[in-house]
Design an enzyme around this catalytic site. Structure first.
Site, PDB file in Angstrom:
ATOM      1  N   ASN A   9     -61.534 -10.415  -3.727  1.00  0.00           N
ATOM      2  CA  ASN A   9     -60.099 -10.601  -3.948  1.00  0.00           C
ATOM      3  C   ASN A   9     -59.644 -11.759  -3.066  1.00  0.00           C
ATOM      4  O   ASN A   9     -59.478 -11.601  -1.860  1.00  0.00           O
ATOM      5  CB  ASN A   9     -59.372  -9.297  -3.573  1.00  0.00           C
ATOM      6  CG  ASN A   9     -57.863  -9.453  -3.622  1.00  0.00           C
ATOM      7  OD1 ASN A   9     -57.349 -10.445  -4.154  1.00  0.00           O
ATOM      8  ND2 ASN A   9     -57.155  -8.482  -3.077  1.00  0.00           N
ATOM      9  N   TRP A  10     -59.453 -12.901  -3.702  1.00  0.00           N
ATOM     10  CA  TRP A  10     -59.129 -14.106  -2.916  1.00  0.00           C
ATOM     11  C   TRP A  10     -57.677 -14.124  -2.466  1.00  0.00           C
ATOM     12  O   TRP A  10     -57.277 -14.996  -1.699  1.00  0.00           O
ATOM     13  CB  TRP A  10     -59.408 -15.364  -3.747  1.00  0.00           C
ATOM     14  CG  TRP A  10     -60.862 -15.634  -4.008  1.00  0.00           C
ATOM     15  CD1 TRP A  10     -61.942 -14.936  -3.513  1.00  0.00           C
ATOM     16  CD2 TRP A  10     -61.406 -16.684  -4.823  1.00  0.00           C
ATOM     17  NE1 TRP A  10     -63.111 -15.488  -3.976  1.00  0.00           N
ATOM     18  CE2 TRP A  10     -62.814 -16.572  -4.777  1.00  0.00           C
ATOM     19  CE3 TRP A  10     -60.836 -17.708  -5.581  1.00  0.00           C
ATOM     20  CZ2 TRP A  10     -63.652 -17.440  -5.469  1.00  0.00           C
ATOM     21  CZ3 TRP A  10     -61.680 -18.579  -6.267  1.00  0.00           C
ATOM     22  CH2 TRP A  10     -63.069 -18.451  -6.209  1.00  0.00           C
ATOM     23  N   LYS A  11     -56.858 -13.242  -2.980  1.00  0.00           N
ATOM     24  CA  LYS A  11     -55.420 -13.226  -2.648  1.00  0.00           C
ATOM     25  C   LYS A  11     -54.826 -14.619  -2.884  1.00  0.00           C
ATOM     26  O   LYS A  11     -55.206 -15.274  -3.848  1.00  0.00           O
ATOM     27  CB  LYS A  11     -55.223 -12.711  -1.222  1.00  0.00           C
ATOM     28  CG  LYS A  11     -55.939 -11.362  -1.028  1.00  0.00           C
ATOM     29  CD  LYS A  11     -55.584 -10.649   0.229  1.00  0.00           C
ATOM     30  CE  LYS A  11     -56.376  -9.337   0.289  1.00  0.00           C
ATOM     31  NZ  LYS A  11     -56.017  -8.500   1.424  1.00  0.00           N
ATOM     32  N   HIS A  96     -52.811  -3.099  -6.050  1.00  0.00           N
ATOM     33  CA  HIS A  96     -53.277  -3.458  -4.704  1.00  0.00           C
ATOM     34  C   HIS A  96     -52.194  -3.120  -3.689  1.00  0.00           C
ATOM     35  O   HIS A  96     -50.998  -3.233  -3.978  1.00  0.00           O
ATOM     36  CB  HIS A  96     -53.618  -4.948  -4.663  1.00  0.00           C
ATOM     37  CG  HIS A  96     -54.253  -5.331  -3.369  1.00  0.00           C
ATOM     38  ND1 HIS A  96     -53.515  -5.646  -2.257  1.00  0.00           N
ATOM     39  CD2 HIS A  96     -55.544  -5.377  -2.992  1.00  0.00           C
ATOM     40  CE1 HIS A  96     -54.349  -5.893  -1.253  1.00  0.00           C
ATOM     41  NE2 HIS A  96     -55.583  -5.741  -1.672  1.00  0.00           N
ATOM     42  N   GLU A  98     -50.937  -4.699  -1.338  1.00  0.00           N
ATOM     43  CA  GLU A  98     -49.915  -5.733  -1.117  1.00  0.00           C
ATOM     44  C   GLU A  98     -48.895  -5.739  -2.256  1.00  0.00           C
ATOM     45  O   GLU A  98     -47.720  -6.034  -2.044  1.00  0.00           O
ATOM     46  CB  GLU A  98     -50.589  -7.098  -0.932  1.00  0.00           C
ATOM     47  CG  GLU A  98     -51.219  -7.192   0.451  1.00  0.00           C
ATOM     48  CD  GLU A  98     -52.549  -7.909   0.491  1.00  0.00           C
ATOM     49  OE1 GLU A  98     -52.815  -8.771  -0.365  1.00  0.00           O
ATOM     50  OE2 GLU A  98     -53.354  -7.586   1.399  1.00  0.00           O
ATOM     51  N   GLU A 168     -58.738   1.824  -0.911  1.00  0.00           N
ATOM     52  CA  GLU A 168     -58.459   0.846   0.135  1.00  0.00           C
ATOM     53  C   GLU A 168     -57.385   1.399   1.072  1.00  0.00           C
ATOM     54  O   GLU A 168     -56.181   1.238   0.800  1.00  0.00           O
ATOM     55  CB  GLU A 168     -57.957  -0.470  -0.473  1.00  0.00           C
ATOM     56  CG  GLU A 168     -58.973  -1.165  -1.352  1.00  0.00           C
ATOM     57  CD  GLU A 168     -58.725  -2.665  -1.387  1.00  0.00           C
ATOM     58  OE1 GLU A 168     -59.627  -3.413  -1.006  1.00  0.00           O
ATOM     59  OE2 GLU A 168     -57.620  -3.082  -1.767  1.00  0.00           O
ATOM     60  N   GLY A 174     -57.331  -6.116   6.058  1.00  0.00           N
ATOM     61  CA  GLY A 174     -57.008  -7.301   6.854  1.00  0.00           C
ATOM     62  C   GLY A 174     -56.832  -7.035   8.332  1.00  0.00           C
ATOM     63  O   GLY A 174     -56.319  -7.890   9.061  1.00  0.00           O
ATOM     64  N   SER A 212     -61.393  -4.493   5.291  1.00  0.00           N
ATOM     65  CA  SER A 212     -62.167  -5.064   6.408  1.00  0.00           C
ATOM     66  C   SER A 212     -63.678  -4.948   6.227  1.00  0.00           C
ATOM     67  O   SER A 212     -64.416  -4.802   7.196  1.00  0.00           O
ATOM     68  CB  SER A 212     -61.721  -4.462   7.743  1.00  0.00           C
ATOM     69  OG  SER A 212     -60.388  -4.863   8.027  1.00  0.00           O
ATOM     70  N   GLY A 233     -61.480  -8.853   0.734  1.00  0.00           N
ATOM     71  CA  GLY A 233     -60.517  -9.939   0.809  1.00  0.00           C
ATOM     72  C   GLY A 233     -61.047 -11.075   1.657  1.00  0.00           C
ATOM     73  O   GLY A 233     -61.835 -11.909   1.212  1.00  0.00           O
ATOM     74  N   GLY A 234     -60.632 -11.088   2.927  1.00  0.00           N
ATOM     75  CA  GLY A 234     -60.931 -12.203   3.828  1.00  0.00           C
ATOM     76  C   GLY A 234     -62.380 -12.668   3.822  1.00  0.00           C
ATOM     77  O   GLY A 234     -62.662 -13.875   3.754  1.00  0.00           O
TER      78      GLY A 234
HETATM   79  P1  PGA Z   1     -59.755  -7.394   3.498  1.00  0.00           P
HETATM   80  O1  PGA Z   1     -58.882  -7.103   2.188  1.00  0.00           O
HETATM   81  O2  PGA Z   1     -61.195  -7.355   3.074  1.00  0.00           O
HETATM   82  O3  PGA Z   1     -59.315  -8.747   3.954  1.00  0.00           O
HETATM   83  O4  PGA Z   1     -59.445  -6.307   4.470  1.00  0.00           O
HETATM   84  C1  PGA Z   1     -59.327  -6.182   1.220  1.00  0.00           C
HETATM   85  C2  PGA Z   1     -58.348  -6.148   0.087  1.00  0.00           C
HETATM   86  O5  PGA Z   1     -57.146  -6.308   0.326  1.00  0.00           O
HETATM   87  O6  PGA Z   1     -58.735  -5.977  -1.078  1.00  0.00           O
END
Ligand code: PGA
Length: 249
Positions: A9-11, A96, A98, A168, A174, A212, A233-234
């Site tokens: 997930n590149w956001k 998600h 967010e 999640e 994050g 994470s 994500g990250g």
């Molecule tokens: P993260 O994000 O790996 O940066 O914690 C995961 C996500 O939001 O899908």
């Protein structure tokens, strides 16, 4: 056994040029393997480029990070499931954390979005997860099951089997603090049991963990058989790290 899913997930990172470079770098190093599926969720503007990069690979696909549930109309700034499909998406992330906590998406919205995605023949990845205070208050199970029920509302058993659930925990996203494999597995079992009880096909559902995940902890997390994959994500933004994660099981 279903392939392990590695979902990136590149956001709000990586435009078309940088996105293309990253997918090329990753696919040149992660060769196709029976037991592995690679999913890339770029920003919508990078979707066509990413979709064309994965086109030659049966083990890889592209998806949209969010969609609007109406099929078309005057909804400035939104993308429908069929527009995403036309741009090359075969998957959609829905709900998600967010989207829920920064953009006010309701549980009912997620149900409409899952149905819209499936109607457009996209695979739906429904994200669920509790806030820190909900975990501390002993409400993890109740929160996750409420989100699950709302996200899957109105689907028949056969259709539920087409949904992938991503657990999640919000406190892990994050933050650098991942759930332990045992904590993640405990919630996965709750989700799996609910799916089994509510839909006969539900026991086949695939459940990913996200929050994470990185190149250092991926192998330990994926040693837990309850995890059918990871949503990252990250750590999915860097080719070296992502390649390591994709080879962690
Ligand atoms: P993260 O994000 O790996 O940066 O914690 C995961 C996500 O939001 O899908």
């Amino acid at each position: 056994m279903s392939p392990t899913i590695f979902a990136a997930n590149w956001k709000m990172h990586l435009g078309p040029a940088a996105g293309r470079d990253l997918v090329r770098a990753v696919l040149s190093r992660v060769r196709p393997a029976e037991g592995r599926t690679l999913l890339f969720f770029p920003p919508a503007v990078s979707l066509p480029v990413v979709a064309s990069e994965v086109a030659g690979r049966k083990d890889a696909a592209a998806g949209i990070q969010n969609l609007y549930f109406e099929p078309k109309g005057a909804f400035t700034g939104e993308v429908s499931a069929s527009l995403a499909a036309e741009a090359g998406a075969t998957w959609a992330l829905v709900g998600h954390s967010e989207r829920r906590h920064r953009f006010g998406e309701t549980a009912a919205d997620t149900g409409k979005k899952v149905r819209a995605a499936l109607t457009a023949n996209l695979g739906a990845m429904l994200c669920v997860g509790e806030l820190l205070e909900e975990r501390q208050g002993g409400r993890t199970e109740a929160v996750v099951l409420r989100q699950l029920a709302a996200g899957l509302e109105g689907l028949d058993a056969a259709t539920v089997a087409r949904v992938v659930v991503a657990y999640e925990p919000v406190w892990a996203i994050g933050t650098g603090v991942n759930a332990t494999p045992a904590d993640a597995a405990a919630v996965h079992r709750v989700i799996r049991a609910w799916l089994r009880d509510h839909t006969p096909a539900g026991s086949r559902a695939r459940i990913l963990y996200g929050g994470s995940v990185n190149a250092k902890n991926a192998a330990e997390l994926l040693a837990e058989p309850e995890l059918d994959g990871v949503l990252v994500g990250g750590a999915s933004l860097d080719a070296d790290g992502w390649v390591t994660i994709c080879q962690a099981r």
